[in-house]
Write a protein that holds these residues in place. Structure first.
Motif, PDB file in Angstrom:
ATOM      1  N   VAL A 162      46.448  38.835  41.617  1.00  0.00           N
ATOM      2  CA  VAL A 162      47.010  37.334  41.624  1.00  0.00           C
ATOM      3  C   VAL A 162      46.094  36.340  40.842  1.00  0.00           C
ATOM      4  O   VAL A 162      47.098  36.019  40.251  1.00  0.00           O
ATOM      5  CB  VAL A 162      46.277  36.916  43.175  1.00  0.00           C
ATOM      6  CG1 VAL A 162      46.772  36.077  42.927  1.00  0.00           C
ATOM      7  CG2 VAL A 162      47.291  38.068  44.004  1.00  0.00           C
ATOM      8  N   ILE A 163      44.942  36.490  40.561  1.00  0.00           N
ATOM      9  CA  ILE A 163      44.037  35.432  39.647  1.00  0.00           C
ATOM     10  C   ILE A 163      44.458  35.985  38.278  1.00  0.00           C
ATOM     11  O   ILE A 163      44.501  34.676  37.371  1.00  0.00           O
ATOM     12  CB  ILE A 163      42.906  35.512  40.309  1.00  0.00           C
ATOM     13  CG1 ILE A 163      41.807  36.475  39.972  1.00  0.00           C
ATOM     14  CG2 ILE A 163      42.476  34.602  41.382  1.00  0.00           C
ATOM     15  CD1 ILE A 163      40.339  36.483  40.538  1.00  0.00           C
ATOM     16  N   ALA A 164      44.701  37.042  37.755  1.00  0.00           N
ATOM     17  CA  ALA A 164      45.113  37.394  36.543  1.00  0.00           C
ATOM     18  C   ALA A 164      46.231  37.213  36.199  1.00  0.00           C
ATOM     19  O   ALA A 164      46.674  37.831  35.242  1.00  0.00           O
ATOM     20  CB  ALA A 164      43.956  38.883  35.934  1.00  0.00           C
ATOM     21  N   THR A 217      36.972  26.317  42.755  1.00  0.00           N
ATOM     22  CA  THR A 217      37.368  24.850  42.844  1.00  0.00           C
ATOM     23  C   THR A 217      38.342  24.461  42.058  1.00  0.00           C
ATOM     24  O   THR A 217      39.430  23.838  42.598  1.00  0.00           O
ATOM     25  CB  THR A 217      36.215  24.199  42.111  1.00  0.00           C
ATOM     26  OG1 THR A 217      36.280  24.615  40.733  1.00  0.00           O
ATOM     27  CG2 THR A 217      34.985  23.882  43.735  1.00  0.00           C
ATOM     28  N   ASP A 218      39.471  25.402  40.996  1.00  0.00           N
ATOM     29  CA  ASP A 218      40.182  25.478  39.875  1.00  0.00           C
ATOM     30  C   ASP A 218      41.666  26.890  39.770  1.00  0.00           C
ATOM     31  O   ASP A 218      42.411  26.263  39.137  1.00  0.00           O
ATOM     32  CB  ASP A 218      39.364  24.264  39.027  1.00  0.00           C
ATOM     33  CG  ASP A 218      39.412  25.536  38.212  1.00  0.00           C
ATOM     34  OD1 ASP A 218      39.184  26.549  38.106  1.00  0.00           O
ATOM     35  OD2 ASP A 218      38.286  25.403  36.931  1.00  0.00           O
ATOM     36  N   GLY A 219      41.130  27.588  40.100  1.00  0.00           N
ATOM     37  CA  GLY A 219      41.630  28.651  40.087  1.00  0.00           C
ATOM     38  C   GLY A 219      41.382  29.563  39.057  1.00  0.00           C
ATOM     39  O   GLY A 219      42.196  29.713  38.505  1.00  0.00           O
ATOM     40  N   CYS A 246      34.019  40.513  36.920  1.00  0.00           N
ATOM     41  CA  CYS A 246      34.273  39.229  37.403  1.00  0.00           C
ATOM     42  C   CYS A 246      33.779  38.443  38.391  1.00  0.00           C
ATOM     43  O   CYS A 246      33.945  39.074  39.278  1.00  0.00           O
ATOM     44  CB  CYS A 246      35.506  39.339  37.216  1.00  0.00           C
ATOM     45  SG  CYS A 246      36.021  37.571  37.264  1.00  0.00           S
ATOM     46  N   GLY A 247      33.019  38.043  38.208  1.00  0.00           N
ATOM     47  CA  GLY A 247      32.148  37.628  39.566  1.00  0.00           C
ATOM     48  C   GLY A 247      33.279  35.994  39.789  1.00  0.00           C
ATOM     49  O   GLY A 247      33.611  35.596  39.018  1.00  0.00           O
ATOM     50  N   HIS A 248      32.310  34.930  40.725  1.00  0.00           N
ATOM     51  CA  HIS A 248      33.077  33.669  41.334  1.00  0.00           C
ATOM     52  C   HIS A 248      31.744  33.412  41.396  1.00  0.00           C
ATOM     53  O   HIS A 248      30.673  33.473  42.669  1.00  0.00           O
ATOM     54  CB  HIS A 248      33.553  33.972  42.500  1.00  0.00           C
ATOM     55  CG  HIS A 248      33.997  34.369  43.332  1.00  0.00           C
ATOM     56  ND1 HIS A 248      33.361  33.859  44.573  1.00  0.00           N
ATOM     57  CD2 HIS A 248      33.185  35.510  43.514  1.00  0.00           C
ATOM     58  CE1 HIS A 248      33.060  34.609  45.554  1.00  0.00           C
ATOM     59  NE2 HIS A 248      32.660  35.242  45.336  1.00  0.00           N
ATOM     60  N   TYR A 249      31.572  31.396  41.689  1.00  0.00           N
ATOM     61  CA  TYR A 249      31.492  30.658  41.707  1.00  0.00           C
ATOM     62  C   TYR A 249      30.831  30.221  43.597  1.00  0.00           C
ATOM     63  O   TYR A 249      32.556  30.683  43.640  1.00  0.00           O
ATOM     64  CB  TYR A 249      31.437  28.688  41.437  1.00  0.00           C
ATOM     65  CG  TYR A 249      31.220  29.611  39.465  1.00  0.00           C
ATOM     66  CD1 TYR A 249      30.238  29.462  38.598  1.00  0.00           C
ATOM     67  CD2 TYR A 249      32.228  28.983  38.920  1.00  0.00           C
ATOM     68  CE1 TYR A 249      29.907  30.329  37.862  1.00  0.00           C
ATOM     69  CE2 TYR A 249      32.092  28.669  37.339  1.00  0.00           C
ATOM     70  CZ  TYR A 249      30.752  29.116  36.890  1.00  0.00           C
ATOM     71  OH  TYR A 249      31.052  29.517  35.350  1.00  0.00           O
TER      72      TYR A 249
END
Ligand code: CO
Length: 200
Positions: free
Chosen positions: A49-51, A183-185, A94-97
């Motif tokens: 989805v995000i990519a 926060t901003d995708g 891929c990590g995420h805050y």
């Protein structure tokens, strides 16, 4: 409820066939993804989805805090299959805050079994203590640790015999580190690609 998922699946599959009658037939015949994605299990960070990738375009491995342990039979099997059989061209760590695994790794209290899994993050935090301590607040330190963890995992993936042997065969393969902001995708490239400079 499971029935809800099955109902949604009926709608989804019908919609696909409506748009493209051969859609499932094509996917059955070949799996030829360009990417291997190693990401966090967090429900807010779904790789496809995000990519913006369709089924068939990315081979996915997810676990808490996007780690590859040297003895992780599951992760290494995924890596080997992706590199040697699927011949992916790019491996994305891929990590995420705001990652709960990162937070848990550096919390003072214990969490049981998961603390063993999160050990590499504590190692990274200790190794980079000087840099992290210089940051002004806890959120900045955790965000930076998310990035440092991705960079460490890119190195770890790159140094596996699986990837090293692919490089020595001359296989077209790159390893990249990204971090995603809830926060901003948006995905950000951490510039830690192997071979160096290949991620631009
Ligand atoms: Co996470």
């Amino acid at each position: 409820m499971v029935q809800t998922l099955i109902q949604r699946n009926i709608v989804w599959s019908a919609e696909r066939v409506k748009q493209d009658p051969d859609y499932f037939k094509r996917l059955c015949e070949i799996q030829n993804p360009r990417y291997l994605w190693i990401g966090c299990s967090d429900s807010r960070v779904p790789a496809n989805v995000i990519a913006g990738l369709e089924p068939g375009e990315v081979f996915v491995h997810r676990n808490v805090a996007n780690l590859l342990h040297p003895g992780d039979l599951n992760g290494l099997s995924v890596l080997q299959y992706a590199v040697e059989s699927l011949q992916v061209r790019q491996i994305i760590v891929c990590g995420h805050y705001g990652c709960g695994g990162i937070n848990a790794a550096v919390e003072a209290r214990s969490h049981g079994l998961i603390d063993h899994w999160l050990q590499p993050i504590r190692d990274t935090a200790a190794l980079c203590a000087h840099e992290l301590d210089a940051l002004s607040d806890e959120k900045k330190r955790l965000d930076r640790l998310c990035e440092l963890n991705v960079m460490a995992q890119v190195r770890r993936v790159s140094e596996t015999p699986i990837v090293q042997e692919a490089f020595s065969r001359g296989q077209d393969l790159e390893v990249h580190g990204l971090v995603y902001a809830l926060t901003d995708g948006r995905l950000r490239n951490l510039g830690c690609s192997v071979p160096p400079g290949s991620g631009s």
